[in-house]
Scaffold this motif. Structure first.
Motif, PDB file in Angstrom:
ATOM      1  N   PRO A  61       0.818  -1.205   0.000  1.00  0.00           N
ATOM      2  CA  PRO A  61       0.000   0.000   0.000  1.00  0.00           C
ATOM      3  C   PRO A  61       0.858   1.264   0.000  1.00  0.00           C
ATOM      4  O   PRO A  61       1.394   1.658   1.022  1.00  0.00           O
ATOM      5  CB  PRO A  61      -0.803  -0.113   1.289  1.00  0.00           C
ATOM      6  N   GLY A  62       1.019   1.883  -1.137  1.00  0.00           N
ATOM      7  CA  GLY A  62       1.768   3.141  -1.211  1.00  0.00           C
ATOM      8  C   GLY A  62       3.227   2.967  -0.888  1.00  0.00           C
ATOM      9  O   GLY A  62       3.897   2.090  -1.400  1.00  0.00           O
ATOM     10  N   SER A  63       3.728   3.783   0.001  1.00  0.00           N
ATOM     11  CA  SER A  63       5.163   3.783   0.311  1.00  0.00           C
ATOM     12  C   SER A  63       5.429   3.266   1.722  1.00  0.00           C
ATOM     13  O   SER A  63       6.016   3.943   2.545  1.00  0.00           O
ATOM     14  CB  SER A  63       5.714   5.196   0.167  1.00  0.00           C
ATOM     15  N   ALA A  64       4.999   2.050   1.990  1.00  0.00           N
ATOM     16  CA  ALA A  64       5.252   1.455   3.301  1.00  0.00           C
ATOM     17  C   ALA A  64       6.754   1.279   3.501  1.00  0.00           C
ATOM     18  O   ALA A  64       7.507   1.127   2.553  1.00  0.00           O
ATOM     19  CB  ALA A  64       4.545   0.113   3.402  1.00  0.00           C
ATOM     20  N   LYS A  65       7.177   1.303   4.749  1.00  0.00           N
ATOM     21  CA  LYS A  65       8.590   1.147   5.080  1.00  0.00           C
ATOM     22  C   LYS A  65       8.772  -0.049   6.003  1.00  0.00           C
ATOM     23  O   LYS A  65       7.856  -0.426   6.731  1.00  0.00           O
ATOM     24  CB  LYS A  65       9.102   2.412   5.765  1.00  0.00           C
ATOM     25  N   ARG A  82       4.006  -6.053  11.782  1.00  0.00           N
ATOM     26  CA  ARG A  82       4.912  -5.057  11.222  1.00  0.00           C
ATOM     27  C   ARG A  82       5.312  -5.485   9.818  1.00  0.00           C
ATOM     28  O   ARG A  82       5.275  -6.664   9.482  1.00  0.00           O
ATOM     29  CB  ARG A  82       6.154  -4.904  12.086  1.00  0.00           C
ATOM     30  N   VAL A  83       5.721  -4.528   9.011  1.00  0.00           N
ATOM     31  CA  VAL A  83       6.203  -4.816   7.663  1.00  0.00           C
ATOM     32  C   VAL A  83       7.589  -5.444   7.803  1.00  0.00           C
ATOM     33  O   VAL A  83       8.502  -4.819   8.314  1.00  0.00           O
ATOM     34  CB  VAL A  83       6.253  -3.547   6.783  1.00  0.00           C
ATOM     35  N   ALA A  84       7.735  -6.703   7.345  1.00  0.00           N
ATOM     36  CA  ALA A  84       8.983  -7.436   7.512  1.00  0.00           C
ATOM     37  C   ALA A  84       9.855  -7.402   6.263  1.00  0.00           C
ATOM     38  O   ALA A  84      11.072  -7.478   6.362  1.00  0.00           O
ATOM     39  CB  ALA A  84       8.693  -8.884   7.888  1.00  0.00           C
ATOM     40  N   TRP A  85       9.230  -7.320   5.067  1.00  0.00           N
ATOM     41  CA  TRP A  85       9.992  -7.260   3.825  1.00  0.00           C
ATOM     42  C   TRP A  85       9.171  -6.577   2.746  1.00  0.00           C
ATOM     43  O   TRP A  85       7.949  -6.515   2.817  1.00  0.00           O
ATOM     44  CB  TRP A  85      10.458  -8.643   3.367  1.00  0.00           C
ATOM     45  N   LEU A  86       9.874  -6.039   1.758  1.00  0.00           N
ATOM     46  CA  LEU A  86       9.269  -5.350   0.614  1.00  0.00           C
ATOM     47  C   LEU A  86       9.948  -5.848  -0.653  1.00  0.00           C
ATOM     48  O   LEU A  86      11.172  -5.894  -0.713  1.00  0.00           O
ATOM     49  CB  LEU A  86       9.476  -3.835   0.721  1.00  0.00           C
ATOM     50  N   ALA A  87       9.150  -6.227  -1.669  1.00  0.00           N
ATOM     51  CA  ALA A  87       9.732  -6.687  -2.927  1.00  0.00           C
ATOM     52  C   ALA A  87       8.677  -6.702  -4.020  1.00  0.00           C
ATOM     53  O   ALA A  87       7.573  -7.193  -3.806  1.00  0.00           O
ATOM     54  CB  ALA A  87      10.326  -8.085  -2.773  1.00  0.00           C
ATOM     55  N   SER A  88       9.006  -6.148  -5.173  1.00  0.00           N
ATOM     56  CA  SER A  88       8.164  -6.226  -6.380  1.00  0.00           C
ATOM     57  C   SER A  88       6.713  -5.825  -6.133  1.00  0.00           C
ATOM     58  O   SER A  88       5.791  -6.506  -6.560  1.00  0.00           O
ATOM     59  CB  SER A  88       8.211  -7.639  -6.949  1.00  0.00           C
ATOM     60  N   GLY A  89       6.502  -4.735  -5.422  1.00  0.00           N
ATOM     61  CA  GLY A  89       5.144  -4.257  -5.193  1.00  0.00           C
ATOM     62  C   GLY A  89       4.367  -5.023  -4.139  1.00  0.00           C
ATOM     63  O   GLY A  89       3.168  -4.830  -3.970  1.00  0.00           O
ATOM     64  N   ARG A  90       5.035  -5.903  -3.431  1.00  0.00           N
ATOM     65  CA  ARG A  90       4.397  -6.679  -2.361  1.00  0.00           C
ATOM     66  C   ARG A  90       5.092  -6.401  -1.035  1.00  0.00           C
ATOM     67  O   ARG A  90       6.218  -5.928  -0.996  1.00  0.00           O
ATOM     68  CB  ARG A  90       4.459  -8.166  -2.666  1.00  0.00           C
ATOM     69  N   ALA A  91       4.382  -6.739   0.041  1.00  0.00           N
ATOM     70  CA  ALA A  91       4.951  -6.575   1.369  1.00  0.00           C
ATOM     71  C   ALA A  91       4.663  -7.830   2.180  1.00  0.00           C
ATOM     72  O   ALA A  91       3.607  -8.447   2.032  1.00  0.00           O
ATOM     73  CB  ALA A  91       4.351  -5.358   2.062  1.00  0.00           C
ATOM     74  N   GLY A  92       5.588  -8.171   3.035  1.00  0.00           N
ATOM     75  CA  GLY A  92       5.387  -9.270   3.981  1.00  0.00           C
ATOM     76  C   GLY A  92       5.100  -8.679   5.339  1.00  0.00           C
ATOM     77  O   GLY A  92       5.796  -7.782   5.804  1.00  0.00           O
ATOM     78  N   VAL A  93       4.033  -9.163   5.967  1.00  0.00           N
ATOM     79  CA  VAL A  93       3.661  -8.702   7.305  1.00  0.00           C
ATOM     80  C   VAL A  93       3.969  -9.818   8.285  1.00  0.00           C
ATOM     81  O   VAL A  93       3.510 -10.951   8.095  1.00  0.00           O
ATOM     82  CB  VAL A  93       2.158  -8.336   7.373  1.00  0.00           C
ATOM     83  N   GLU A  94       4.759  -9.516   9.296  1.00  0.00           N
ATOM     84  CA  GLU A  94       5.033 -10.475  10.364  1.00  0.00           C
ATOM     85  C   GLU A  94       4.110 -10.141  11.519  1.00  0.00           C
ATOM     86  O   GLU A  94       4.123  -9.033  12.048  1.00  0.00           O
ATOM     87  CB  GLU A  94       6.484 -10.380  10.807  1.00  0.00           C
ATOM     88  N   PHE A  95       3.269 -11.113  11.895  1.00  0.00           N
ATOM     89  CA  PHE A  95       2.301 -10.894  12.963  1.00  0.00           C
ATOM     90  C   PHE A  95       2.986 -10.897  14.328  1.00  0.00           C
ATOM     91  O   PHE A  95       3.967 -11.605  14.544  1.00  0.00           O
ATOM     92  CB  PHE A  95       1.217 -11.966  12.951  1.00  0.00           C
ATOM     93  N   ASP A  96       2.416 -10.105  15.244  1.00  0.00           N
ATOM     94  CA  ASP A  96       2.885 -10.112  16.627  1.00  0.00           C
ATOM     95  C   ASP A  96       2.542 -11.470  17.239  1.00  0.00           C
ATOM     96  O   ASP A  96       1.511 -12.045  16.955  1.00  0.00           O
ATOM     97  CB  ASP A  96       2.222  -9.012  17.442  1.00  0.00           C
TER      98      ASP A  96
END
Length: 97
Positions: A61-65, A82-96
């Motif tokens: 979503p947009g410019s997540a960091k 939290r956002v754990a990784w970013l690649a090719s327009g996708r993001a990985g979310v690591e759950f608490d």
């Protein structure tokens, strides 16, 4: 210039198809599933590619960091992470935990 070795000469641990075997949780694939994502106090509708007990793969979503806090909602799935990784327009979310 140093010549790189071919993939066949690398150990099994270095082959890209082996990374899936190293995951802590089995992944559930999602076909045409969308989720609600809150990041920086704004709500977004994002495509959910897969999820597990430990995290999810979503559209970026947009410019997540990296490290940004998020809240993901999809049906009964309601998790903070939290956002754990970013690649090719996708993001990985690591759950608490």
């Amino acid at each position: 210039m140093k010549r790189l070795s071919s993939l066949e000469t690398l150990g099994l641990w270095a082959r890209s198809h082996r990374w899936a075997d190293l995951r802590r949780f089995p992944r559930n694939e999602a076909d045409d599933v969308f989720a609600g994502l809150t990041i920086r106090g704004r709500n977004h509708i994002v495509r959910l590619y897969n999820w597990s007990a430990g995290g999810a793969c979503i559209d970026l979503p947009g410019s997540a960091k990296l490290g940004e806090r998020v809240h993901l909602v999809c049906g009964k799935l309601r998790r903070h992470g939290r956002v754990a990784w970013l690649a090719s327009g996708r993001a990985g979310v690591e759950f608490d935990s």
